[in-house]
Design a protein around this motif. Sequence first.
Motif, PDB file in Angstrom:
ATOM      1  N   GLN A  67       0.824  -1.207   0.000  1.00 60.41           N
ATOM      2  CA  GLN A  67       0.000   0.000   0.000  1.00 60.41           C
ATOM      3  C   GLN A  67       0.861   1.263   0.000  1.00 60.41           C
ATOM      4  O   GLN A  67       0.572   2.221  -0.730  1.00 60.41           O
ATOM      5  CB  GLN A  67      -0.938   0.001   1.210  1.00 60.41           C
ATOM      6  CG  GLN A  67      -2.028  -1.039   1.128  1.00 60.41           C
ATOM      7  CD  GLN A  67      -2.922  -1.018   2.344  1.00 60.41           C
ATOM      8  OE1 GLN A  67      -3.249   0.046   2.861  1.00 60.41           O
ATOM      9  NE2 GLN A  67      -3.324  -2.185   2.813  1.00 60.41           N
ATOM     10  N   VAL A  87     -10.184   7.740  -9.478  1.00 61.09           N
ATOM     11  CA  VAL A  87      -9.312   7.372  -8.363  1.00 61.09           C
ATOM     12  C   VAL A  87      -8.385   8.550  -8.081  1.00 61.09           C
ATOM     13  O   VAL A  87      -7.778   9.101  -8.991  1.00 61.09           O
ATOM     14  CB  VAL A  87      -8.515   6.094  -8.677  1.00 61.09           C
ATOM     15  CG1 VAL A  87      -7.471   5.827  -7.607  1.00 61.09           C
ATOM     16  CG2 VAL A  87      -9.453   4.901  -8.816  1.00 61.09           C
ATOM     17  N   VAL A 109      -5.893   1.978  -2.685  1.00 60.31           N
ATOM     18  CA  VAL A 109      -5.648   1.128  -1.507  1.00 60.31           C
ATOM     19  C   VAL A 109      -5.938   1.934  -0.242  1.00 60.31           C
ATOM     20  O   VAL A 109      -6.199   3.127  -0.315  1.00 60.31           O
ATOM     21  CB  VAL A 109      -4.186   0.605  -1.464  1.00 60.31           C
ATOM     22  CG1 VAL A 109      -3.893  -0.362  -2.607  1.00 60.31           C
ATOM     23  CG2 VAL A 109      -3.199   1.768  -1.477  1.00 60.31           C
ATOM     24  N   GLY A 111      -8.350   1.767   2.206  1.00 58.25           N
ATOM     25  CA  GLY A 111      -9.705   2.227   2.495  1.00 58.25           C
ATOM     26  C   GLY A 111     -10.031   2.170   3.982  1.00 58.25           C
ATOM     27  O   GLY A 111      -9.461   1.389   4.729  1.00 58.25           O
ATOM     28  N   THR A 126     -11.973   2.752  -1.277  1.00 58.31           N
ATOM     29  CA  THR A 126     -11.376   2.167  -2.478  1.00 58.31           C
ATOM     30  C   THR A 126     -12.467   1.857  -3.511  1.00 58.31           C
ATOM     31  O   THR A 126     -13.644   1.749  -3.159  1.00 58.31           O
ATOM     32  CB  THR A 126     -10.619   0.869  -2.152  1.00 58.31           C
ATOM     33  OG1 THR A 126     -11.546  -0.109  -1.695  1.00 58.31           O
ATOM     34  CG2 THR A 126      -9.525   1.107  -1.115  1.00 58.31           C
TER      35      THR A 126
END
Length: 161
Positions: A67, A87, A109, A111, A126
């Motif tokens: 991440q 995103v 990534v 979340g 996410t």
Amino acid sequence: MNKQQLLDQLLCRLQGELSTTQDAVNQAHDNAVHEQSKPENQYDTLALESAYLAHGQAVRAADLQRQVVILKHLKLPACSADSAVVVGALVQLRDALSGILQWLWLLPVAGGIDLRFDDMGITTITPEAPLGQKLLGNYIDDEIRLSLGSNKKCFHIVAVY
């Protein structure tokens, strides 16, 4: 809102969690191989349990490292009032029933992490999350309907940043 400052805050949180997880991996590994963990009989499973714990913590640490790498290489999009949700976008939603406003940050990534910026709460989400899936590609003033079992929610997109 400064997305780079938010990203720095998020990375700091993830790196802190990674450090804590690495310490837990090392402790669990030490417990698994320690002389006092040797089984005294067939029912003594302390070493085995410690090994399972070390493995689980190592998997979590690897995920956190992944991440961090993804977020360090994330190109933050410049969104405007006429931009679709993508995103990296910060999105403000209004709950159609209660009128409550909330800020969400759609990221690839990490979340479910709550961040703060100028006394505003921002939650990371996410695209894999049901609401994240629904948000992608929508614009300001679009309505988002979400059904989670018997629970139905309706949101309006107020801002995309």
